[in-house]
Design an enzyme around this catalytic site. Structure first.
Site, PDB file in Angstrom:
ATOM      1  N   SER A 245       0.817  -1.210   0.000  1.00 37.08           N
ATOM      2  CA  SER A 245       0.000   0.000   0.000  1.00 37.08           C
ATOM      3  C   SER A 245       0.855   1.266   0.000  1.00 37.08           C
ATOM      4  CB  SER A 245      -0.898   0.013   1.244  1.00 37.08           C
ATOM      5  OG  SER A 245      -1.611   1.225   1.340  1.00 37.08           O
ATOM      6  N   LEU A 246       0.363   2.277  -0.693  1.00 32.98           N
ATOM      7  CA  LEU A 246       0.982   3.603  -0.638  1.00 32.98           C
ATOM      8  C   LEU A 246       0.529   4.405   0.570  1.00 32.98           C
ATOM      9  CD1 LEU A 246       0.970   5.093  -4.258  1.00 32.98           C
ATOM     10  CD2 LEU A 246       2.933   4.690  -2.783  1.00 32.98           C
TER      11      LEU A 246
ATOM     12  N   THR B  47      -9.088  -2.607   3.947  1.00 28.58           N
ATOM     13  CA  THR B  47      -9.170  -3.199   2.613  1.00 28.58           C
ATOM     14  C   THR B  47      -9.941  -4.512   2.680  1.00 28.58           C
ATOM     15  OG1 THR B  47      -7.156  -4.532   2.714  1.00 28.58           O
ATOM     16  CG2 THR B  47      -6.902  -2.209   2.126  1.00 28.58           C
TER      17      THR B  47
ATOM     18  N   LYS C 111     -14.030  -5.210   4.870  1.00 30.01           N
ATOM     19  CA  LYS C 111     -14.884  -4.019   4.847  1.00 30.01           C
ATOM     20  C   LYS C 111     -16.233  -4.254   5.523  1.00 30.01           C
ATOM     21  CE  LYS C 111     -12.752  -2.016   0.724  1.00 30.01           C
ATOM     22  NZ  LYS C 111     -12.974  -1.465  -0.622  1.00 30.01           N
TER      23      LYS C 111
ATOM     24  N   GLY D  46     -18.013  -5.873 -10.565  1.00 25.87           N
ATOM     25  CA  GLY D  46     -17.464  -6.170  -9.250  1.00 25.87           C
ATOM     26  C   GLY D  46     -18.470  -5.858  -8.168  1.00 25.87           C
TER      27      GLY D  46
ATOM     28  N   ALA E 211     -16.009  -2.176  -2.681  1.00 25.00           N
ATOM     29  CA  ALA E 211     -15.821  -1.022  -3.559  1.00 25.00           C
ATOM     30  C   ALA E 211     -16.888  -0.972  -4.637  1.00 25.00           C
ATOM     31  CB  ALA E 211     -14.431  -1.047  -4.183  1.00 25.00           C
TER      32      ALA E 211
ATOM     33  N   TYR F 101      -5.335   0.930  -9.431  1.00 31.41           N
ATOM     34  CA  TYR F 101      -4.272   1.800  -9.919  1.00 31.41           C
ATOM     35  C   TYR F 101      -2.926   1.105  -9.801  1.00 31.41           C
ATOM     36  CZ  TYR F 101      -3.033   2.852  -5.048  1.00 31.41           C
ATOM     37  OH  TYR F 101      -2.657   2.746  -3.732  1.00 31.41           O
TER      38      TYR F 101
END
Length: 531
Positions: A254-255, A305, A309, A369, A373, A451
């Site tokens: 993860s960023l 994540t 969730k 999906g 999300a 991304y």
């Protein structure tokens, strides 16, 4: 919104020493050593992995102190040397290295202690797999670790190192041991990816050193050296009074730590954002609630994540309408004495569409999906006036999600993008197109939630076709700023672009797949990723 108070801490004003750990022969090339000299204060040679290099050669390229560690198989290393061969190598290292690692209690022998003075010793203990404290309560595990340290401390040394396994009470207790000891010659953390956060936090709790891999990260959860300053601001130790983090199955990709910690530092907020690898959310959540009372560093917020969730929504005291509507939350934060849950996927989808000039009202939309999300995006588009169809590979799960949201459903095997004004992709699939972009209408708008660099297969297809597309980096930019605002009560500074913050410290932007609060997007393995 929860606002942070000005922090204080025992670490304030101190600086951690960064130790580069050479675990592969490539880590000892002159070029690599010279590069480490600009980052690390010290260099540790894992002799069980790279052999016994000539310290004189190392010092020609790395001027800092050298540590010799011959980790045995008994303590999770690769050295199977017998007692005589082991003593011989340790004694030879004592003549040439600044610090020699002695394993408790096998190496604490009169011959070695007589030849290696206290100032040159590091006494270490690495627990075997799943050893120590499993099934015990956390306070009992802390007490047991303290007793183990007391036995180690009977032998004078410059540094003591305790590394229990993650997934046991010992692993959870490691940071609390440091808090209780209040010493600056001890470090303790859990091994493995689940223990990465304990390694990072340890210096704020009194540990004098923090370890980083000289090369690619390994399975022990040790970050590579250049991530320590880039993601966590080390070796600086500013005041700390609370914790944030990301909870997921693979938070190491993860960023979020880099982005959030950069903002926290710029705003001088006394908090740290950590990666929590979580297999089961509820046990982690109950343990995290107790950490603040024992460690003095309360957990203030989490990005969450998949697949956690739904669990994040269940543990919250109060939830925003968007999270309740889609049945999932990717954000938890403490506000006015209660834990709140929200999903920022809804805000990200609608805001990026608005910025691109696409109004969902009255448009036909398909969302591929049905995870947290996907349901959030579908809920947002539906509330914005779009006619939404859910698309999912698993038919039963797709029908269940559609029934919950009151929307139509089409199995992925029978889906065609033709005839839809808006197309949203919300699965982890990045290596191939989730649907045939060539069949989409020329004026369709495509929203890609995943991304990465290089771009996902869907993003490449969108660009090749000349469609109007919103890629995951745009989604990320909105999501991470919204999450930061809700968790801290402060706007994230605009000074550093998210894409620049996510670049490789060597200047090679986009070598990793990263996720901030959504499902991981797989990518080709690089030196940043643990195998």
């Amino acid at each position: 919104m929860a606002r942070l108070s000005s922090g204080h801490g025992a670490a304030a004003g101190r600086r951690a020493r960064l130790v580069a750990v050479a675990a592969e022969p490539e880590d000892l090339t002159p070029h690599r050593l010279r590069g480490l000299a600009g980052l690390a204060d010290e260099l540790e040679i894992r002799a069980d992995l790279v052999g016994d290099p000539d310290p004189a050669r190392l010092r020609r390229h790395f001027p800092g102190p050298l540590t010799y560690a011959l980790r045995s198989t008994r303590q999770g290393g690769r050295s199977a040397a017998g007692p005589v061969a082991r003593r011989t190598r340790l004694l030879r290292a004592a003549d040439r290295y600044d610090l020699v690692d002695l394993e408790a209690m096998d190496d604490v022998q009169p011959e070695l202690l007589a030849a290696i003075p206290a100032r040159q010793r590091r006494i270490s203990w690495h627990a075997p797999d799943q050893a120590g404290g499993a099934g015990a309560g956390l306070p009992a595990a802390v007490g047991s670790l303290r007793n183990r340290f007391a036995a180690m401390a009977a032998v004078p040394a410059a540094l003591y190192l305790l590394v229990p396994q993650p997934g046991t009470q010992y692993g959870s207790a490691a940071p609390l041991l440091l808090t209780g000891l209040a010493r600056t010659d001890v470090t303790a953390f859990a091994s493995g990816p689940a223990g990465t956060w304990t390694r990072v936090l340890a210096p704020w709790l009194g540990a004098p050193v923090v370890f980083g891999r000289a090369g690619a990260p390994g399975a022990d959860g040790m970050p590579d050296l250049d991530r320590l300053p880039a993601d966590y601001g080390l070796p600086a130790l500013p005041p700390l009074s609370g914790l944030y983090g990301i909870a997921g199955r693979a938070p190491g990709g993860s960023l979020s730590p880099r982005l959030h910690n950069a903002a926290l530092r710029e705003l001088r907020l006394p908090a740290l954002y950590l990666p929590f690898q979580v297999d089961r959310f509820c046990p982690f959540w109950h343990w995290g609630a107790g950490f603040g009372s024992l460690g003095g560093l309360p957990l203030r917020g989490l990005t969450v994540t998949a697949p956690h969730k739904e669990s994040a929504l269940e543990v919250a005291d109060v939830a925003d309408p968007e999270a309740l509507g889609c049945g999932a939350a990717n954000l938890l934060w403490f506000d006015a004495g209660r834990w709140r849950a929200a999903t920022t996927d809804t805000v990200a989808a609608l805001r990026t569409l608005a910025l691109s000039g696409a109004d969902p009202s009255g448009r036909s939309a398909a969302v591929v999906g049905c995870g947290g999300a996907g349901r959030a995006v579908a809920w947002a588009l539906s509330r914005a006036g779009a006619r939404v169809t859910l698309v999912n590979r698993g038919i039963a799960h797709g029908r269940e999600a559609a029934a919950r949201l009151g929307l139509g459903h089409v199995p992925l095997s029978r889906f065609s993008p033709a005839g839809y004004d808006l197309l949203a992709h919300a699965t982890p699939l990045v290596e191939r197109e989730p649907f045939p972009v060539a069949a989409a209408d020329r004026d369709a708008v495509v929203l890609e939630m995943a991304y990465r660099d290089p771009p996902t297969a869907l993003t490449r297809a969108i660009r090749a076709r000349g469609l109007r597309g919103i890629d995951g980096w745009e989604i990320l930019s909105v999501e991470v700023r919204e999450q930061f605002r809700l968790m801290t009560g402060h706007a994230m500074p605009q000074t550093a672009p998210l894409r620049a913050l996510g670049s490789d410290p060597d200047g090679r932007s986009g070598t990793r797949a990263r996720t901030a609060s959504r499902e991981p997007a797989p990518a080709h393995r690089t030196r940043w990723e643990a195998p």
